[in-house]
Scaffold this motif. Sequence first.
Motif, PDB file in Angstrom:
ATOM      1  N   SER A   1     -10.517  22.632  12.706  1.00 56.84           N
ATOM      2  CA  SER A   1      -9.297  23.433  12.601  1.00 56.84           C
ATOM      3  C   SER A   1      -8.156  22.844  13.417  1.00 56.84           C
ATOM      4  O   SER A   1      -6.988  23.134  13.163  1.00 56.84           O
ATOM      5  CB  SER A   1      -9.575  24.870  13.054  1.00 56.84           C
ATOM      6  OG  SER A   1     -10.045  24.882  14.398  1.00 56.84           O
ATOM      7  N   GLN A   2      -8.488  22.001  14.404  1.00 53.82           N
ATOM      8  CA  GLN A   2      -7.465  21.353  15.214  1.00 53.82           C
ATOM      9  C   GLN A   2      -6.837  20.214  14.430  1.00 53.82           C
ATOM     10  O   GLN A   2      -7.513  19.482  13.714  1.00 53.82           O
ATOM     11  CB  GLN A   2      -8.088  20.811  16.501  1.00 53.82           C
ATOM     12  CG  GLN A   2      -7.071  20.186  17.457  1.00 53.82           C
ATOM     13  CD  GLN A   2      -7.754  19.558  18.658  1.00 53.82           C
ATOM     14  OE1 GLN A   2      -8.899  19.150  18.554  1.00 53.82           O
ATOM     15  NE2 GLN A   2      -7.055  19.475  19.771  1.00 53.82           N
TER      16      GLN A   2
ATOM     17  N   SER B   1      -8.124  15.739   9.780  1.00 53.74           N
ATOM     18  CA  SER B   1      -8.809  17.021   9.883  1.00 53.74           C
ATOM     19  C   SER B   1      -8.219  18.003   8.876  1.00 53.74           C
ATOM     20  O   SER B   1      -7.054  17.880   8.458  1.00 53.74           O
ATOM     21  CB  SER B   1      -8.670  17.584  11.296  1.00 53.74           C
ATOM     22  OG  SER B   1      -7.328  17.942  11.567  1.00 53.74           O
ATOM     23  N   ALA B   2      -9.023  18.977   8.492  1.00 50.03           N
ATOM     24  CA  ALA B   2      -8.530  20.031   7.611  1.00 50.03           C
ATOM     25  C   ALA B   2      -7.379  20.776   8.281  1.00 50.03           C
ATOM     26  O   ALA B   2      -6.414  21.181   7.620  1.00 50.03           O
ATOM     27  CB  ALA B   2      -9.670  20.991   7.261  1.00 50.03           C
ATOM     28  N   GLY B   3      -7.470  20.916   9.610  1.00 44.93           N
ATOM     29  CA  GLY B   3      -6.405  21.602  10.344  1.00 44.93           C
ATOM     30  C   GLY B   3      -5.085  20.879  10.284  1.00 44.93           C
ATOM     31  O   GLY B   3      -4.018  21.505  10.245  1.00 44.93           O
TER      32      GLY B   3
ATOM     33  N   ASP C   1     -10.884  20.821  22.178  1.00 42.02           N
ATOM     34  CA  ASP C   1     -10.946  19.575  21.431  1.00 42.02           C
ATOM     35  C   ASP C   1     -12.166  19.580  20.511  1.00 42.02           C
ATOM     36  O   ASP C   1     -13.290  19.718  20.960  1.00 42.02           O
ATOM     37  CB  ASP C   1     -11.041  18.395  22.412  1.00 42.02           C
ATOM     38  CG  ASP C   1     -10.831  17.071  21.718  1.00 42.02           C
ATOM     39  OD1 ASP C   1     -10.554  17.068  20.510  1.00 42.02           O
ATOM     40  OD2 ASP C   1     -10.952  16.037  22.408  1.00 42.02           O
ATOM     41  N   GLN C   2     -11.927  19.420  19.196  1.00 37.82           N
ATOM     42  CA  GLN C   2     -13.013  19.434  18.231  1.00 37.82           C
ATOM     43  C   GLN C   2     -13.334  18.045  17.702  1.00 37.82           C
ATOM     44  O   GLN C   2     -14.158  17.893  16.808  1.00 37.82           O
ATOM     45  CB  GLN C   2     -12.666  20.362  17.063  1.00 37.82           C
ATOM     46  CG  GLN C   2     -12.467  21.805  17.500  1.00 37.82           C
ATOM     47  CD  GLN C   2     -12.050  22.687  16.346  1.00 37.82           C
ATOM     48  OE1 GLN C   2     -12.219  22.344  15.188  1.00 37.82           O
ATOM     49  NE2 GLN C   2     -11.505  23.840  16.653  1.00 37.82           N
ATOM     50  N   MET C   3     -12.653  17.018  18.204  1.00 35.66           N
ATOM     51  CA  MET C   3     -12.957  15.660  17.785  1.00 35.66           C
ATOM     52  C   MET C   3     -14.248  15.191  18.437  1.00 35.66           C
ATOM     53  O   MET C   3     -14.420  15.352  19.647  1.00 35.66           O
ATOM     54  CB  MET C   3     -11.809  14.720  18.203  1.00 35.66           C
ATOM     55  CG  MET C   3     -12.063  13.247  17.912  1.00 35.66           C
ATOM     56  SD  MET C   3     -12.188  12.885  16.173  1.00 35.66           S
ATOM     57  CE  MET C   3     -10.531  13.249  15.626  1.00 35.66           C
ATOM     58  N   PRO C   4     -15.193  14.626  17.653  1.00 34.98           N
ATOM     59  CA  PRO C   4     -16.403  14.091  18.265  1.00 34.98           C
ATOM     60  C   PRO C   4     -16.071  13.085  19.350  1.00 34.98           C
ATOM     61  O   PRO C   4     -15.135  12.286  19.218  1.00 34.98           O
ATOM     62  CB  PRO C   4     -17.109  13.410  17.075  1.00 34.98           C
ATOM     63  CG  PRO C   4     -16.609  14.142  15.870  1.00 34.98           C
ATOM     64  CD  PRO C   4     -15.182  14.505  16.198  1.00 34.98           C
ATOM     65  N   GLU C   5     -16.807  13.118  20.451  1.00 28.25           N
ATOM     66  CA  GLU C   5     -16.504  12.269  21.597  1.00 28.25           C
ATOM     67  C   GLU C   5     -16.484  10.791  21.235  1.00 28.25           C
ATOM     68  O   GLU C   5     -15.704  10.012  21.771  1.00 28.25           O
ATOM     69  CB  GLU C   5     -17.532  12.518  22.708  1.00 28.25           C
ATOM     70  CG  GLU C   5     -17.497  13.916  23.294  1.00 28.25           C
ATOM     71  CD  GLU C   5     -16.261  14.161  24.126  1.00 28.25           C
ATOM     72  OE1 GLU C   5     -15.615  13.184  24.537  1.00 28.25           O
ATOM     73  OE2 GLU C   5     -15.954  15.328  24.379  1.00 28.25           O
ATOM     74  N   SER C   6     -17.369  10.379  20.307  1.00 28.57           N
ATOM     75  CA  SER C   6     -17.444   8.973  19.944  1.00 28.57           C
ATOM     76  C   SER C   6     -16.213   8.494  19.207  1.00 28.57           C
ATOM     77  O   SER C   6     -15.983   7.291  19.085  1.00 28.57           O
ATOM     78  CB  SER C   6     -18.682   8.713  19.073  1.00 28.57           C
ATOM     79  OG  SER C   6     -18.619   9.494  17.893  1.00 28.57           O
ATOM     80  N   MET C   7     -15.374   9.425  18.710  1.00 26.02           N
ATOM     81  CA  MET C   7     -14.219   9.042  17.912  1.00 26.02           C
ATOM     82  C   MET C   7     -12.893   9.270  18.618  1.00 26.02           C
ATOM     83  O   MET C   7     -11.843   9.014  18.037  1.00 26.02           O
ATOM     84  CB  MET C   7     -14.208   9.839  16.586  1.00 26.02           C
ATOM     85  CG  MET C   7     -15.405   9.552  15.696  1.00 26.02           C
ATOM     86  SD  MET C   7     -15.672   7.788  15.441  1.00 26.02           S
ATOM     87  CE  MET C   7     -14.084   7.295  14.787  1.00 26.02           C
ATOM     88  N   THR C   8     -12.891   9.730  19.860  1.00 24.76           N
ATOM     89  CA  THR C   8     -11.629  10.046  20.527  1.00 24.76           C
ATOM     90  C   THR C   8     -10.744   8.824  20.707  1.00 24.76           C
ATOM     91  O   THR C   8      -9.526   8.929  20.692  1.00 24.76           O
ATOM     92  CB  THR C   8     -11.882  10.691  21.902  1.00 24.76           C
ATOM     93  OG1 THR C   8     -12.755   9.848  22.666  1.00 24.76           O
ATOM     94  CG2 THR C   8     -12.496  12.062  21.742  1.00 24.76           C
TER      95      THR C   8
END
Length: 303
Positions: free
Chosen positions: A109-110, A128-130, A259-266
């Motif tokens: 959602s973010q 993201s969909a958000g 934060d809804q981004m997976p840590e590996s992709m930040t």
Amino acid sequence: MMRIALFLATNLAVVLVASITLRLFGIEPYLYHATGMNLQSLLVMCFVFGMVGSLISLLMSKTMAKMGAGVQIIEQPQDSQQQWLLDTVGELARDAGIKMPEVGIFPASQANAFATGWNKNDSLVAVSAGLMHSMRPEEVRAVLAHEIGHIANGDMVTLALIQGVVNTFVMFFARIVAQLISSFMARGSDNQSGGLGFMGYFIVVTVLELVFGIAASAIVAWFSRWREYRADAAGARLAGSGAMINALTALQRESELPDQMPESMTAMAITQGRTQQIMQQLLASHPPLEERIRALKEAAYRQ
């Protein structure tokens, strides 16, 4: 602190796995001779393991991104929004002189987006969909332009190479310091074997790799922050300075959200969220949004 721990774990995993492999398979003892360490052979070995691990991560980046973020690739557009997304990415890719990336949407959602891939012409752009629901079309286009800028600049490859070099020196200096400690202990020991012993040496090397790895991660993070400014500049060229500034301002309004981004992709995302502590700032993959906005406004003013 969880973000820091996961960021370090990603950067140090290949180093620690390589160290364990070297010890278990008995490769490392061959790097020593009667007069001490064979530094040239040690450096070559560390370079091979450091670079190979980093390059494997690069080659797997798209697959891992799709799995980690739950990206749904758009094969056939299901609605006008997906068609617009494909058309916009295609237009920006042509303007940037790269092949059309894969395009996908991940469930968050973010508002966020990222780009990854092992080269400019085999890449992925995901939003993201958000992002699609919370931003105006011109702002979404600017975010996409930022991600296309990452791809056109070759940021994924450069980051992997820098990480490989960093891994090399982390492994190299950890072993040199561990050997110096072992030699010092041997001189002060009545035991003929002296030194740290097999397990002692292994433990000391592992601890040193963790310590050196933290410092090395700060170097990699500094480069990551620098390339964000370059991607913002590329986004401004492709989509317009005003649209890029507005997009970052919209992201800034969401910076308080979890934060809804997976840590590996930040590191590949357009925003990392808030960073408050000094350690977090040193290891942040992105500069503060207000600084990025200021840099774009100053560049626009100079024009």
